[in-house]
Write a protein that holds these residues in place. Structure first.
Motif, mmCIF file in Angstrom:
data_model
loop_
_atom_site.group_PDB
_atom_site.id
_atom_site.type_symbol
_atom_site.label_atom_id
_atom_site.label_comp_id
_atom_site.label_asym_id
_atom_site.label_seq_id
_atom_site.Cartn_x
_atom_site.Cartn_y
_atom_site.Cartn_z
ATOM 1 N N CYS A 161 14.167 -39.494 -37.744
ATOM 2 C CA CYS A 161 15.282 -39.082 -36.879
ATOM 3 C C CYS A 161 16.180 -38.061 -37.574
ATOM 4 C CB CYS A 161 16.097 -40.297 -36.464
ATOM 5 S SG CYS A 161 15.261 -41.384 -35.282
ATOM 6 N N ALA A 162 16.324 -38.194 -38.897
ATOM 7 C CA ALA A 162 17.140 -37.226 -39.627
ATOM 8 C C ALA A 162 16.488 -35.847 -39.600
ATOM 9 C CB ALA A 162 17.330 -37.693 -41.065
ATOM 10 N N ALA A 163 15.148 -35.821 -39.671
ATOM 11 C CA ALA A 163 14.431 -34.543 -39.643
ATOM 12 C C ALA A 163 14.332 -33.985 -38.228
ATOM 13 C CB ALA A 163 13.033 -34.725 -40.231
ATOM 14 N N LEU A 164 14.291 -34.876 -37.228
ATOM 15 C CA LEU A 164 14.143 -34.467 -35.831
ATOM 16 C C LEU A 164 15.252 -35.132 -35.003
ATOM 17 C CD1 LEU A 164 10.266 -34.938 -35.538
ATOM 18 C CD2 LEU A 164 11.490 -32.759 -35.756
ATOM 19 N N PRO A 165 16.453 -34.572 -35.028
ATOM 20 C CA PRO A 165 17.579 -35.202 -34.330
ATOM 21 C C PRO A 165 17.347 -35.415 -32.836
ATOM 22 C CG PRO A 165 18.342 -33.442 -35.791
ATOM 23 C CD PRO A 165 16.850 -33.349 -35.747
ATOM 24 N N GLU A 166 16.409 -34.674 -32.240
ATOM 25 C CA GLU A 166 16.110 -34.874 -30.814
ATOM 26 C C GLU A 166 15.746 -36.319 -30.500
ATOM 27 O OE1 GLU A 166 13.370 -31.635 -29.223
ATOM 28 O OE2 GLU A 166 13.336 -31.311 -31.379
ATOM 29 N N LEU A 167 15.198 -37.025 -31.485
ATOM 30 C CA LEU A 167 14.770 -38.402 -31.262
ATOM 31 C C LEU A 167 15.934 -39.338 -30.979
ATOM 32 C CD1 LEU A 167 12.170 -38.544 -34.158
ATOM 33 C CD2 LEU A 167 11.611 -38.782 -31.738
ATOM 34 N N ARG A 168 17.158 -38.895 -31.257
ATOM 35 C CA ARG A 168 18.323 -39.761 -31.087
ATOM 36 C C ARG A 168 18.920 -39.680 -29.682
ATOM 37 N NH1 ARG A 168 20.216 -37.685 -36.540
ATOM 38 N NH2 ARG A 168 19.606 -39.288 -38.065
ATOM 39 N N ARG A 169 18.364 -38.880 -28.822
ATOM 40 C CA ARG A 169 18.942 -38.735 -27.492
ATOM 41 C C ARG A 169 18.868 -40.062 -26.724
ATOM 42 N NH1 ARG A 169 19.257 -33.127 -25.870
ATOM 43 N NH2 ARG A 169 19.296 -33.786 -23.701
ATOM 44 N N PRO A 170 19.988 -40.523 -26.160
ATOM 45 C CA PRO A 170 19.974 -41.820 -25.468
ATOM 46 C C PRO A 170 19.085 -41.833 -24.240
ATOM 47 C CG PRO A 170 22.072 -40.679 -25.142
ATOM 48 C CD PRO A 170 21.334 -39.917 -26.189
ATOM 49 N N THR A 171 18.846 -40.667 -23.627
ATOM 50 C CA THR A 171 17.948 -40.612 -22.475
ATOM 51 C C THR A 171 16.518 -40.287 -22.909
ATOM 52 O OG1 THR A 171 18.544 -38.276 -22.181
ATOM 53 C CG2 THR A 171 19.765 -39.908 -20.885
ATOM 54 N N GLY A 172 16.307 -40.181 -24.212
ATOM 55 C CA GLY A 172 14.985 -39.859 -24.749
ATOM 56 C C GLY A 172 14.507 -40.919 -25.712
ATOM 57 N N GLY A 173 14.273 -40.512 -26.980
ATOM 58 C CA GLY A 173 13.679 -41.420 -27.948
ATOM 59 C C GLY A 173 14.483 -42.684 -28.188
ATOM 60 N N TRP A 177 8.538 -43.008 -33.913
ATOM 61 C CA TRP A 177 9.351 -42.061 -34.678
ATOM 62 C C TRP A 177 10.844 -42.326 -34.490
ATOM 63 C CZ3 TRP A 177 6.879 -36.488 -34.184
ATOM 64 C CH2 TRP A 177 5.590 -36.512 -34.773
ATOM 65 N N ALA A 178 11.229 -42.714 -33.276
ATOM 66 C CA ALA A 178 12.645 -42.973 -33.013
ATOM 67 C C ALA A 178 13.149 -44.203 -33.756
ATOM 68 C CB ALA A 178 12.879 -43.139 -31.513
ATOM 69 N N ALA A 179 12.255 -45.058 -34.195
ATOM 70 C CA ALA A 179 12.634 -46.264 -34.938
ATOM 71 C C ALA A 179 12.759 -46.012 -36.429
ATOM 72 C CB ALA A 179 11.609 -47.374 -34.684
ATOM 73 N N ASP A 180 12.411 -44.807 -36.872
ATOM 74 C CA ASP A 180 12.428 -44.481 -38.296
ATOM 75 C C ASP A 180 13.601 -43.550 -38.600
ATOM 76 O OD1 ASP A 180 10.847 -44.420 -40.979
ATOM 77 O OD2 ASP A 180 11.214 -42.302 -40.530
ATOM 78 N N ASP A 181 14.508 -44.010 -39.456
ATOM 79 C CA ASP A 181 15.718 -43.233 -39.737
ATOM 80 C C ASP A 181 15.399 -41.886 -40.375
ATOM 81 O OD1 ASP A 181 17.310 -45.214 -38.699
ATOM 82 O OD2 ASP A 181 17.693 -46.168 -40.645
ATOM 83 N N GLY A 182 14.421 -41.860 -41.278
ATOM 84 C CA GLY A 182 14.067 -40.610 -41.935
ATOM 85 C C GLY A 182 13.527 -39.583 -40.957
#
Length: 320
Positions: free
Chosen positions: A112-124, A105-110
């Motif tokens: 990540c746009a729906a779930l911004p949590e995936l962009r956390r550098p210590t997470g997804g 999911w973190a590799a998919d821009d769409g």
């Protein structure tokens, strides 16, 4: 402001014993609707909290993405198991699916746009940037763990990683706690022997194969390695990793297993387990409404739980 979530004890109540093993429940997934709904509800009751907790570790966030990741992982794993595509203990498979779902999911821009949590550098985002697969230092343990029967994997994982009393994995296996207790030490020895065998079979040189038993036997007896073995370890990362793996059986088997199966966030997952006294600091995320069970996250059987199921046989062929 009062929390919308009811307070939860540090070690939540356990569901009443059902006498049905995880394997029995997985077999019901291909049956009629009533049987399937019953199986999904019980499997969620047993494993939902662990999946949710590891999703929080992988995301570095307890936001709304965590239950979505856990739900997706359940769909993937139960679907594969119902089709007979995968064997082995359910909990490790489920946690690996959680990790892989966050990575995808973190590799998919769409997404990540729906779930911004995936962009956390210590997470997804951090997980996405790491190299997939088992770390090199844990490849021997991975080979040995995969070779274990599913019942042996279950006993090891739930006693060492989850730090649960023996009646928990016994209930998941549908066997008596006394049977599980009797098998556990054999299972640990089988896993250790598998790691030693993997070191010998995958050894890159004859010298590495020669040092195979010279690594295992002194550690088993609590003695020091021979000087020439110590010298070899200074120049051979393969044998150095093997020595670290074998040494974990004398203390640190929990971290060895978590790093082998999960890799990402292994220590944080260990710290999250209720059996280690982890406090419930995060709001409880309920299971999906469609199959929401009424009981807490683990399964318990009393000392008289069904012993009619097949006993654990640590030396049976691998089922992974």
């Amino acid at each position: 402001m009062q929390s919308p979530y009811p307070p939860r004890p540090p070690y939540p109540p356990l569901p009443a014993p059902s006498g049905e093993s995880d394997r029995d429940l997985v077999a019901r997934l291909a049956g009629a609707d009533d049987a399937r709904h019953h199986a999904v509800a019980l499997l969620l009751a047993r494993h939902w909290r662990a999946a949710r907790d590891y999703a929080i570790v992988c995301l570095a966030s307890a936001g709304p993405a965590a239950p979505l990741v856990a739900t997706a992982a359940f769909h993937q794993v139960l679907g594969r198991m119902a089709g007979g595509a995968v064997g082995g203990a359910l909990r490790p498979h489920l946690l690996v699916a959680v990790r892989d779902t966050v990575r995808a999911w973190a590799a998919d821009d769409g997404t990540c746009a729906a779930l911004p949590e995936l962009r956390r550098p210590t997470g997804g985002r951090g997980l996405r940037a790491t190299k997939p697969g088992t770390p090199e230092r844990r490849q021997l343990a991975e080979r040995a763990f995969r070779a274990l029967p599913g019942a042996s994997q279950c006993l090891l994982w739930h006693t060492e990683v989850e730090v649960e009393p023996i009646n928990i994995p016994a209930g998941l296996l549908g066997i008596a706690p006394a049977t599980a207790t009797a098998a556990l030490e054999q299972v640990r020895e089988q896993f250790r022997a598998g790691c030693v065998r993997a070191h010998r079979e995958l050894a890159p040189t004859k010298e590495c194969r020669f040092y195979n038993r010279l690594l295992d036997i002194p550690m088993r007896r609590g003695g020091a390695l021979l000087p020439d073995v110590r010298q070899h370890l200074t120049v051979c990362p393969y044998c150095r990793h093997a020595a670290d793996t074998i040494g974990r059986f004398e203390g640190g088997l929990d971290l060895l297993l978590a790093e082998t199966v999960l890799g990402w966030g292994a220590r944080r997952y260990l710290d999250s387990r209720p059996g280690r006294g982890a406090a419930e600091e995060l709001p409880h995320t309920p299971a999906p409404e469609a199959v929401r069970p009424g009981a807490g996250g683990r399964h318990r059987t009393g000392s008289g739980s069904g012993s009619g199921a097949a006993a654990v046989r640590p030396c049976s062929p691998a089922s992974h």
